[in-house]
Design an enzyme around this catalytic site. Structure first.
Site, mmCIF file in Angstrom:
data_model
loop_
_atom_site.group_PDB
_atom_site.id
_atom_site.type_symbol
_atom_site.label_atom_id
_atom_site.label_comp_id
_atom_site.label_asym_id
_atom_site.label_seq_id
_atom_site.Cartn_x
_atom_site.Cartn_y
_atom_site.Cartn_z
ATOM 1 N N GLU A 128 -11.568 10.010 3.232
ATOM 2 C CA GLU A 128 -12.116 10.324 4.639
ATOM 3 C C GLU A 128 -11.033 10.702 5.064
ATOM 4 O O GLU A 128 -10.310 10.691 5.309
ATOM 5 C CB GLU A 128 -12.774 8.520 5.121
ATOM 6 N N ARG A 164 -5.254 -2.480 -3.399
ATOM 7 C CA ARG A 164 -4.139 -1.858 -2.351
ATOM 8 C C ARG A 164 -2.842 -2.032 -2.288
ATOM 9 O O ARG A 164 -2.436 -2.693 -2.460
ATOM 10 C CB ARG A 164 -4.702 -2.171 -1.018
ATOM 11 N N LYS A 191 -4.813 4.186 7.899
ATOM 12 C CA LYS A 191 -4.641 5.657 8.920
ATOM 13 C C LYS A 191 -4.880 5.168 10.511
ATOM 14 O O LYS A 191 -4.603 5.877 11.586
ATOM 15 C CB LYS A 191 -6.299 6.712 8.465
HETATM 16 P P1 ATP Z 1 -7.525 3.942 5.741
HETATM 17 O O1 ATP Z 1 -7.533 2.603 6.109
HETATM 18 O O2 ATP Z 1 -5.728 4.249 5.321
HETATM 19 O O3 ATP Z 1 -7.938 4.851 6.057
HETATM 20 P P2 ATP Z 1 -9.322 4.300 3.842
HETATM 21 O O4 ATP Z 1 -8.937 3.195 2.664
HETATM 22 O O5 ATP Z 1 -10.255 3.914 4.630
HETATM 23 O O6 ATP Z 1 -8.253 4.155 3.954
HETATM 24 P P3 ATP Z 1 -10.492 6.901 2.748
HETATM 25 O O7 ATP Z 1 -9.502 7.745 2.314
HETATM 26 O O8 ATP Z 1 -11.293 6.547 2.593
HETATM 27 O O9 ATP Z 1 -8.651 5.789 3.293
HETATM 28 O O10 ATP Z 1 -9.920 6.643 0.509
HETATM 29 C C1 ATP Z 1 -9.672 7.667 -0.398
HETATM 30 C C2 ATP Z 1 -8.971 6.863 -1.403
HETATM 31 O O11 ATP Z 1 -7.504 6.557 -1.273
HETATM 32 C C3 ATP Z 1 -9.881 5.623 -1.374
HETATM 33 O O12 ATP Z 1 -10.370 5.455 -3.028
HETATM 34 C C4 ATP Z 1 -8.575 3.872 -1.054
HETATM 35 O O13 ATP Z 1 -9.783 3.290 -1.985
HETATM 36 C C5 ATP Z 1 -8.089 4.960 -1.463
HETATM 37 N N1 ATP Z 1 -6.551 4.690 -0.453
HETATM 38 C C6 ATP Z 1 -6.775 4.198 0.684
HETATM 39 N N2 ATP Z 1 -5.775 3.482 0.791
HETATM 40 C C7 ATP Z 1 -5.409 2.757 -0.311
HETATM 41 C C8 ATP Z 1 -3.751 2.241 -0.526
HETATM 42 N N3 ATP Z 1 -3.231 1.534 0.815
HETATM 43 N N4 ATP Z 1 -3.676 2.121 -1.464
HETATM 44 C C9 ATP Z 1 -4.290 2.221 -2.735
HETATM 45 N N5 ATP Z 1 -5.441 3.296 -2.482
HETATM 46 C C10 ATP Z 1 -5.560 3.467 -1.307
HETATM 47 MG MG MG Z 2 -11.339 3.982 6.535
#
Ligand code: ATP
Ligand code: MG
Length: 751
Positions: free
Chosen positions: A31, A258, A268
């Site tokens: 995102e 994760r 983020k």
């Molecule tokens: P954040 O909470 O940091 O915003 P998110 O999961 O909302 O993380 P996205 O931008 O939706 O972030 O994630 C893009 C991809 O990266 C998704 O497939 C998510 O599962 C993966 N991802 C995000 N954070 C991690 C992490 N800490 N370890 C492994 N994969 C991750």
């Molecule tokens: Mg997110």
């Protein structure tokens, strides 16, 4: 391909084998609401890595269904991160927002099937109706709306006729499902907001559970890999695709754990808060766990990928020790970067009995790094050493300069302290010293024994540089908020002194400042006039020995699962520490080698045994810590084909220049295989070192003749090319030529 097959690759292989898919298609679907962090690096490595390993494709898709938080600058940062890590997305960048029309059509379809309805309950009632884990929910009265009414309302929602929150579109599944997520999940909500790409066209936006599975399907994704928190969403993922009865093949969702790292935050949203609150200098602040931050700090893409690989892909969440990431970058840079001298806290030393100037030849790389190149290190009467490398009242085990203890200036002479000069407050302002003219490094005939060598710079020629020392962003292992920030995470030194070649020759962007750590020329602020270096990482884990900061009052220390990295995480035992001190002190080993030996019983006892028949502690240590260690990883000491005495013999052949260092490695391989004596191997294979100029000169002539361009450049002042010629000659002799002799002869020839 990674060495060990993880569970995701196992699934992919089975699906390819069974013919479920012809080609594997993955996607990385961030995102765009912030800069990517190292958790995303892990996801990138998995998705792009699998596509690469199985000759498939991986899409980069911006999952941009939330108009209020998204921005093109984040899109750019995400693209940068993927490219920097060395991956290529298939074709163009994809956007969920490009599928808004298509998604809407699917929604209309569900409504027509009687599988979705417009609900008009207020938020609170809706929550109440959902029930709890132990109690079933109840369905809204609006679920009874006719298909026609639903279609009409949905259309008007889309056209912006209603206010935010007035209606939602829900799937009609099961209000008493055990999986709460399946209790008529939301598919669309009203949002009167400007979308950074779609503009003002839409007043409704799809929810993750509706948009994600269908975007995967639209793109022909086969394996939709996400993190564990989406486990319960998998049922909706399947329900949407199955209910719509889409033409196969359809994608399936697979979850992995994760990545979390201690001493930092990995979301983020929290990172955005640090940026917005001005706690860091921006998204690329080198203390942040963002890709942009690591990149600016000096981490290499290789180190990040190696780290992701080393932690594996798990199905249970855990926190990885940041020491493991630090290990990865050290491990990468150790075999790559030049070693130079920089003094962070300068103390002036005047060498009373020295007049004039000279230059020492100093290789940029240690012997075990497969790179060539050297520079001149200027020396004169006034130099600077590190303030902490002098002690007037040394503690026990202090091996550097004291009023009674001589020390070697790295690449130079041995000096002794004659007088300590202080200011009115008693601070030491200068040391008056004497050097021993017979003690020059490499041709020391002085007979003086010193316990260590220290870095230094020549006062006249040294350049002033800014050095930024970074430490962990939080002082708590599992930070709870801004209060846990480490107040000492950044220390700026404005007037460090560095040897001139670093600035004038620029042999690299990353360096090991000897005895200090690894450093990187800051890609934003560095100029030749005002150089700035970032500390990437220290030479060893300084935190493991320090007392860890206490958890805040009234709380138990958070339990963070430790991942053991050999020699990195645990403090040494007393016995190991004693060995380490003797190795770095009396025996003059560098701290990394000493660390490896001291922490490993098998290695230290092997080393001690070899020492008892040899007088070359440093060379032996290097072989034991590298070659022997590799063998002992798989075998017990009794199973080795060679013994300590033979290693000592091998080292003696290096010391008396019978064979070169490079050849020694080759001989060792043979010893490990056959158990033959080193002398026999050298004899049988004709590996004796070539030091005879009569043999070497013709080879040099040939290399020179073959490379007229480089000769010209060298003569025009590019002195770095000396290393090139030396390397070529060594290569031509299969590593048998004596590097010292080659160096001298090449320099002579090119004059
Ligand atoms: P954040 O909470 O940091 O915003 P998110 O999961 O909302 O993380 P996205 O931008 O939706 O972030 O994630 C893009 C991809 O990266 C998704 O497939 C998510 O599962 C993966 N991802 C995000 N954070 C991690 C992490 N800490 N370890 C492994 N994969 C991750
Ligand atoms: Mg997110």
């Amino acid at each position: 391909m990674s060495e060990h097959k993880d569970f995701l690759r196992t699934i992919v292989e089975e699906d390819l084998k069974s013919g479920k898919y012809k080609e594997v298609v993955t996607r990385f679907p961030p995102e765009p609401n912030g800069f990517p962090h190292i958790g995303h690096a892990k996801s990138i490595a998995i998705n792009f890595g699998i596509a690469r390993d199985y000759h498939g494709r991986c899409n980069l898709r911006m999952d941009d269904t939330n108009p209020t938080t998204e921005d093109t600058k984040y899109v750019e940062a995400l693209k940068d991160a993927v490219e920097w890590l060395g991956f290529k997305w298939d074709n163009h960048v994809r956007y969920t927002s490009d599928y808004f029309d298509k998604l809407y059509e699917y929604a209309v379809e569900l409504v027509k099937m009687g599988k979705a309805y417009v609900d008009s309950l207020d938020e609170e009632t809706m929550r109440e109706y959902r029930g709890t884990v132990t109690e079933p929910g109840r369905r809204s009265q609006y679920a009874e709306r006719s298909v026609e009414e639903n279609l009409d309302l949905l259309e008007r929602m889309k056209n912006g006729e209603f206010k935010d929150g007035e209606h939602v579109l829900r799937a009609k599944i099961d209000m008493s499902a055990a999986n709460m997520k399946m209790r008529d999940p939301l598919l669309y909500r009203i949002r009167h907001a400007h979308h950074y790409r779609a503009g003002d066209k839409w007043a409704i936006y799809p929810m993750y559970d509706f948009g994600h599975c269908l975007s995967d399907y639209i793109e022909g994704v086969t394996h939709s890999i996400c993190t564990l928190e989406f486990e319960n969403n998998r049922d909706i993922y399947d329900w949407v695709l199955d209910t719509l009865g889409l033409e196969p093949p359809r994608p399936y969702q697979h979850e992995f754990a994760r990545l979390g790292i201690n001493y930092t935050v990995m979301s983020k949203r929290l990172l955005l808060e640090l940026v917005n609150e001005g706690k860091v200098s921006g998204w690329d602040d080198p203390r942040l766990p963002t890709i942009a931050g690591y990149r600016r700090r000096g981490y290499t893409p290789e180190s990040i990928l190696n780290f992701c690989d080393s932690i594996g892909i798990a199905k249970a969440n855990s926190t990885v020790d940041v020491a493991q990431l630090e290990f990865a970058i050290r491990d990468d840079l150790n075999t790559k970067v030049p070693r130079v001298m920089c003094v962070l806290d300068p103390l002036k030393v005047t060498i009373e009995n020295y007049e004039g100037t000279e230059e020492f030849d100093a290789p940029y790389y240690p012997e075990d790094v497969p790179k060539e190149g050297s520079r001149k290190v200027p020396f004169s009467k006034e130099i600077y050493i590190e303030r902490e490398d002098f002690s007037e009242n040394p503690p026990k085990g202090y091996y550097r300069l004291t009023p009674d203890q001589a020390v070697r200036l790295r690449h130079g002479y041995i000096i002794t302290c004659k007088e300590v000069i202080k200011d009115a407050e008693g601070n030491i302002t200068e040391i008056i010293a004497e050097y021993n003219p017979e003690s020059k490094s490499g041709r020391d005939t002085s007979g003086i024994k010193v316990k260590s060598a220290i870095q230094w710079v020549d006062a006249k020629s040294a350049k002033t540089v800014e050095v930024r020392l970074y430490d962990r962003l939080y002082s708590s292992e599992a930070p709870k908020g801004l209060d846990d920030l480490n107040p000492d995470s950044l220390k700026i030194i404005k007037d460090a002194l560095i040897e001139p070649a670093v600035i004038t020759e620029k042999p690299d962007e990353r360096f090991q400042f000897e005895r200090q750590g690894y450093f990187y020329a800051d890609p934003v602020d560095y100029t030749d006039e005002a150089p700035v270096f970032n500390k990437i990482v220290g030479l060893k884990d300084s935190w493991s020995k320090k007392d860890k900061p206490k958890a805040s009052r009234g709380e138990r220390k958070p339990q963070v699962k430790k991942v053991q990295v050999e020699g990195e995480v645990e403090p040494m035992s007393e016995a190991e520490q004693a060995l380490f001190d003797r190795y770095t002190g009396e025996l003059g080993l560098n701290s990394m080698v000493a660390d490896i030996l001291a922490r490993d019983e098998k290695l230290s006892s092997f080393y001690e045994e070899a020492l008892s028949v040899s007088s070359s502690p440093v060379t032996i240590a290097n072989i034991v810590a590298n070659e022997v260690a590799r063998e002992l990883k798989e075998k017990q000491a009794e199973e080795l084909k060679f013994n300590a005495k033979q290693i000592a013999e091998l080292v003696k052949m290096v010391d008396d220049e019978t064979i070169s260092n490079k050849i020694a490695k080759q001989v060792f391989e043979e010893m490990a295989k056959s158990g033959a004596n080193p002398a026999q191997i050298v004899e049988a294979k004709g590996l004796v070192q070539i030091s005879d100029p009569a043999v070497i000169v013709p080879i040099i002539d040939e290399v020179i003749a073959k490379n007229p361009d480089n000769v010209e450049k060298f003569k025009a002042g590019n002195s770095k090319l000396l290393g090139f010629f030396v390397g070529q000659v060594l290569k031509a002799t299969g590593g048998k030529a004596n590097p010292q002799v080659v160096n001298e002869l090449v320099a002579e020839k090119l004059k």
